[in-house]
Design an enzyme around this catalytic site. Structure first.
Site, PDB file in Angstrom:
ATOM      1  N   SER A   1       3.325   1.020  -7.322  1.00 28.49           N
ATOM      2  CA  SER A   1       2.333  -0.052  -7.422  1.00 28.49           C
ATOM      3  C   SER A   1       2.733  -1.210  -6.527  1.00 28.49           C
ATOM      4  O   SER A   1       3.910  -1.390  -6.195  1.00 28.49           O
ATOM      5  CB  SER A   1       2.238  -0.541  -8.872  1.00 28.49           C
TER       6      SER A   1
ATOM      7  N   TYR B   1       6.339  -3.586 -16.758  1.00 30.27           N
ATOM      8  CA  TYR B   1       5.639  -2.603 -15.922  1.00 30.27           C
ATOM      9  C   TYR B   1       6.111  -2.685 -14.471  1.00 30.27           C
ATOM     10  O   TYR B   1       6.391  -1.662 -13.833  1.00 30.27           O
ATOM     11  CB  TYR B   1       4.146  -2.855 -16.022  1.00 30.27           C
TER      12      TYR B   1
END
Length: 308
Positions: free
Chosen positions: A203, A216
């Site tokens: 990501s 995360y």
């Protein structure tokens, strides 16, 4: 069953050439309707509906005769990848959580509509034995695993900071995003032949962490290191390992884990979130023979956000 005719754009009546599309205006832009769902989120209630490439992705046989395992293949990026892989000629085993069975059935329908086999498996990749059973199922179904896509992930926004991240949440994020990837890669590798590949979903958060997604973001950074390290480890075996690092993407995870969706994706230089269909071609390319000299790489698909 024969694959359906691939969608195509009508040529210009005067010269037969296709017009290019402006990426800024190609898909919906903020402000998006404010919406909220319980985790894990579902595709149906989303407004606007995500585009997985149902009407746009055209295959060209890049993965003909191959088999793929895609975790989190029930919706979002995972569904778009399954659809694209199938239209490129691959059979697909996809994982989902028990409550996502209907979502997985729709992905299976899209794969089968493309003329390929779909196997949907309920699997909690936080459990080592479930990961082992998943690999055994894939080998039983297909005989080998040409492509492993570690895509399943968990996040939960905590705008109030680190003090609001419980140990339960931290464990869930780590085990879903890292343990599952580690176990599945380790267990699948003996069944991945020469020319096969592993593709991990990282990501933009790996490089530009948002404070409210601290745990995360940690995992997405670790996925970059895992990808680059494992790629070097297995290169001599003829197996490639790469990752895709998406920016903001409009998937069910967003209304299920973010407190406000109205401005989602506005921070990207293109001014909008990506649709899952815009991520799938990167996975197809990395899985295909055309990427035979590409390993240990991170393909950044961030809508223009510069990354290292």
């Amino acid at each position: 069953m024969n694959p359906p005719a691939n969608p195509s754009s009508d040529p210009s009546p005067d010269n037969g050439r296709r017009e290019t599309e402006n990426p800024v205006t190609k898909h919906p832009r903020p402000k998006l309707p404010d919406q909220e769902q319980a985790h894990p989120g579902w595709t149906g209630p989303m407004d606007p509906p995500p585009d997985h490439g149902e009407d746009s992705y055209r295959g060209s046989g890049l993965l003909e005769g191959l088999s793929a395992v895609v975790t989190g293949g029930d919706s979002g990026i995972g569904r778009a990848v399954c659809l694209a892989f199938a239209r490129e000629g691959a059979d697909v085993l996809l994982t989902h959580l028990p409550e996502e069975e209907k979502e997985a059935a729709e992905t299976s329908r899209l794969v089968e509509e493309a003329g390929r086999r779909a196997v949907a498996v309920s699997c909690d990749i936080r459990e080592e034995e479930q990961c082992r059973a998943l690999v055994e199922r894939a080998v039983s179904e297909f005989g080998r695993i040409n492509i492993l896509v570690n895509n399943a992930a968990y996040q939960m926004s905590q705008p109030d900071g680190i003090g609001s991240i419980t140990t339960e949440q931290f464990d869930r994020v780590m085990k879903t995003n890292l343990y599952g990837m580690f176990w599945l890669s380790k267990m699948a590798l003996p069944h991945i032949p020469e020319g096969g590949s592993i593709i991990n979903s990282s990501s933009v958060q790996a490089y530009k962490p948002s404070p409210h997604l601290l745990d995360y973001a940690m995992t997405k950074s670790a996925i970059v290191a895992f990808t680059q390290g494992l790629a070097q480890m297995v290169a001599s075996r003829g197996v490639r390992v790469n990752a895709v690092a998406p920016g903001p993407v409009w998937t069910p995870l967003i209304p299920a884990t973010m407190p406000d969706t109205t401005e989602f994706g506005k921070q990207a230089p293109l001014g909008r979130p990506a649709q899952p269909a815009e991520m799938a071609p990167a996975y197809v390319f990395l899985a295909s023979p055309q990427a035979s000299y590409i390993t240990a790489e991170i393909v950044n698909a961030t809508g223009g956000t510069p990354l290292p």
